[in-house]
Design an enzyme around this catalytic site. Structure first.
Site, mmCIF file in Angstrom:
data_model
loop_
_atom_site.group_PDB
_atom_site.id
_atom_site.type_symbol
_atom_site.label_atom_id
_atom_site.label_comp_id
_atom_site.label_asym_id
_atom_site.label_seq_id
_atom_site.Cartn_x
_atom_site.Cartn_y
_atom_site.Cartn_z
ATOM 1 N N ASP A 78 0.808 -1.229 0.000
ATOM 2 C CA ASP A 78 0.000 0.000 0.000
ATOM 3 C C ASP A 78 0.832 1.266 0.000
ATOM 4 O O ASP A 78 0.433 2.284 -0.566
ATOM 5 C CB ASP A 78 -0.948 0.020 1.199
ATOM 6 C CG ASP A 78 -0.200 0.242 2.518
ATOM 7 O OD1 ASP A 78 0.691 -0.579 2.845
ATOM 8 O OD2 ASP A 78 -0.496 1.240 3.199
ATOM 9 N N ASP A 81 5.614 0.271 3.308
ATOM 10 C CA ASP A 81 5.842 -0.968 4.056
ATOM 11 C C ASP A 81 5.693 -2.159 3.119
ATOM 12 O O ASP A 81 5.605 -2.004 1.896
ATOM 13 C CB ASP A 81 4.874 -1.062 5.247
ATOM 14 C CG ASP A 81 3.420 -0.871 4.811
ATOM 15 O OD1 ASP A 81 3.085 -1.253 3.674
ATOM 16 O OD2 ASP A 81 2.613 -0.349 5.599
ATOM 17 N N TYR A 233 -5.606 0.301 8.856
ATOM 18 C CA TYR A 233 -6.750 0.609 7.990
ATOM 19 C C TYR A 233 -8.025 0.124 8.653
ATOM 20 O O TYR A 233 -8.779 -0.670 8.116
ATOM 21 C CB TYR A 233 -6.556 0.008 6.594
ATOM 22 C CG TYR A 233 -5.441 0.696 5.842
ATOM 23 C CD1 TYR A 233 -5.647 1.928 5.229
ATOM 24 C CD2 TYR A 233 -4.174 0.137 5.770
ATOM 25 C CE1 TYR A 233 -4.623 2.582 4.565
ATOM 26 C CE2 TYR A 233 -3.139 0.779 5.102
ATOM 27 C CZ TYR A 233 -3.373 1.999 4.502
ATOM 28 O OH TYR A 233 -2.366 2.661 3.840
ATOM 29 N N GLU A 473 5.750 9.672 3.134
ATOM 30 C CA GLU A 473 5.398 8.332 2.645
ATOM 31 C C GLU A 473 4.425 8.413 1.470
ATOM 32 O O GLU A 473 3.373 9.048 1.572
ATOM 33 C CB GLU A 473 4.773 7.497 3.763
ATOM 34 C CG GLU A 473 4.534 6.049 3.360
ATOM 35 C CD GLU A 473 4.143 5.172 4.541
ATOM 36 O OE1 GLU A 473 4.316 3.938 4.451
ATOM 37 O OE2 GLU A 473 3.663 5.706 5.563
#
Length: 495
Positions: A78, A81, A233, A473
């Site tokens: 995603d 990571d 999430y 990120e």
């Protein structure tokens, strides 16, 4: 009857449109489009193809699903990571598909092909995740706690590749609902180029929606997975918006009246009249209202007028000169909402501005904001301002797309980008051995071309700091809607 603009507002709009036409044309939107699609190759999991262009990446996650005797290889990590979170991945897939549906005809053939390849990389994986329906749906691969305690390349992962599943009758409405939307939208995107695949996607969309609607509830409410999906999430906004979102996309893909009745009768019970100015991986209401509005604007389905009213309320909140409540902008002009990763709002909302402008233009209509009548090109101008901010017209003079322009973030929060590649260092880099690279002040050795980072704060400030993940990120769901936005401006740079 639509009222006319007040004279001063009329002058403002003409000035705004003139300024937008005369400025910002130096951006190479075609280059940015190509790079925004290329980014997804850097996020791939599984066996990489021979035509992989992000050559510092290698195969990874090849055992995914083995613990459940199922192949769950493929899909996307995603963000920075090495976990595959199906909730945001499904939203990414939906937005890639919607980008192709609305703006694919504007793309050069090469980039349309690349967009469909990126889309299929996501939809193929989601088909695997939904392959055991109606009994079970997979929602995540990878232990996020263990993964976040390591800084290692995806090719070297030695953390548990746990596959998290929800078994009936336990609920996973938001994940299954978003997968429904992804399958439905992708089925439209592939309808002309691969009818057989399109049919498969649509069949699975129906099954996904049945699971989502039959076992209503949030996947993060299941005790056996709650601590592994939250706080990453977690379902913060509720699952009802994904039920409506999935049904709306099934309606668009099939034309079936039952889905029309579903979204009409459940709008109020499911709270679709609330939080109408939000759209992202967790809250679908803003996008839902715009999507359904097409039936009203172009199809005269006035029984859905309430969706159109909410969509127009959202659009008007983006127009500074309109009456009523407004979204916030930073001093430099970036759309701002509390929380991190600001550019996810800029890309998704810019996408909705362009889509709604398309709907209005095709029907020769304008947006009514009280006494203010706003033409479609004004909405496009608002979107372009966000795009140009991202590409470098901001107080930092910094492009927030990696690899675009002369000045862009060099120390992004991304494991694969920040560690030496397998090409340069074939030996494995262990879980904690990567910490030296995380803490380094040196630029990342591998350029994740096209990645759009989280972006600046409300003061327009950005520090090129790998440890500040909220700003540095990148995520797939920032880029996915940006593909459609850039496709539009690459074809219409002078808007």
């Amino acid at each position: 009857m639509k009222l006319h603009l007040y004279p001063l507002s009329l002058v403002f709009l003409f000035f705004f449109l003139f300024r937008q036409t005369m400025s910002s044309n130096h951006h190479d939107y075609s280059d940015a489009l190509s790079k925004s699609i290329l980014f997804f190759e850097g996020q791939r999991s599984g066996y990489l193809p021979n035509d992989q262009r992000m050559t510092w990446r290698r195969n990874s996650g090849l055992s995914d699903g083995w613990t459940h005797n199922i192949d769950l290889t493929g899909g996307y990590y995603d963000a920075g990571d090495n976990v595959k979170f199906n909730f945001p991945m499904a939203f990414t897939t939906t937005m890639l598909a919607w980008s192709v549906i609305e703006f694919g005809e504007l793309m050069p053939s090469t980039e349309l092909r690349n967009s469909l390849v990126a889309l299929r990389w996501g939809s193929d994986y989601l088909l695997k995740s939904a392959s055991q329906l109606p009994n079970r749906i997979f929602v995540q691969v990878g232990d996020p706690i263990a993964d976040h305690n390591c800084w290692e390349r995806p090719e070297d992962m030695d953390t548990p590749r746990t596959a998290y599943a929800v078994n009936a009758p336990n609920p996973a409405s938001e994940v299954a609902g978003e997968i429904t939307a992804a399958f439905s939208a992708a089925s439209i995107a592939f309808r002309s180029s691969d009818p057989g695949y399109s049919h498969t996607l649509l069949q699975n969309a129906v099954k996904s929606f049945q699971f989502a609607d039959m076992y209503r509830g949030a996947y993060s409410s299941n005790e056996d997975i709650k601590n592994d999906v939250c706080p990453f999430y977690c379902d913060f906004n509720g699952f009802q918006d994904e039920l409506l979102w999935g049904a709306a996309w099934l309606r668009k893909a099939t034309g079936d009246e039952s889905y029309l009745n579903y979204i009409e009768s459940n709008r109020e019970p499911f709270g679709a009249s609330e939080n109408v100015d939000e759209f992202g991986w967790d809250n679908k209401v803003g996008g839902l209202n715009v999507l359904v509005s097409k039936e009203v604007v172009e199809g005269n389905m006035y029984n859905l007028e309430a969706y159109k009213a909410s969509a127009e309320s959202f659009m008007c909140s983006l127009v500074p000169e309109s009456a009523g409540a407004h979204v916030e902008y930073t001093p430099g002009g970036l759309l701002y909402k509390p929380g991190g990763s600001q550019l996810q709002h800029a890309t998704t909302i810019s996408f909705l501005l362009l889509v709604y402008a398309q709907y209005l233009s095709r029907s020769s209509l304008s947006l009514s904001c009280g006494s203010l009548v706003v033409p479609p090109n004004y909405l496009r101008g608002l979107a372009k301002k966000q795009v140009d901010y991202i590409l470098g017209e901001n107080p930092m003079g910094l492009s927030y797309m990696v690899g675009y322009g002369e000045k862009y973030p060099k120390r992004i929060h991304h494991r694969g980008s920040s560690l030496p590649s397998n090409v340069d260092q074939p030996g494995a880099i262990g879980c904690k051995d990567g910490s030296v690279y995380f803490n380094s002040t040196e630029p990342n050795p591998n350029v994740l071309i096209g990645a759009v980072v989280g972006g600046p704060g409300e003061d327009d400030k950005y520090e090129d700091d790998r440890s500040d993940f909220r700003k540095s990120e990148p995520t797939t769901y920032i880029n996915a809607p940006f593909v459609g936005v850039l496709a539009y401006f690459a074809a219409n740079p002078g808007v």
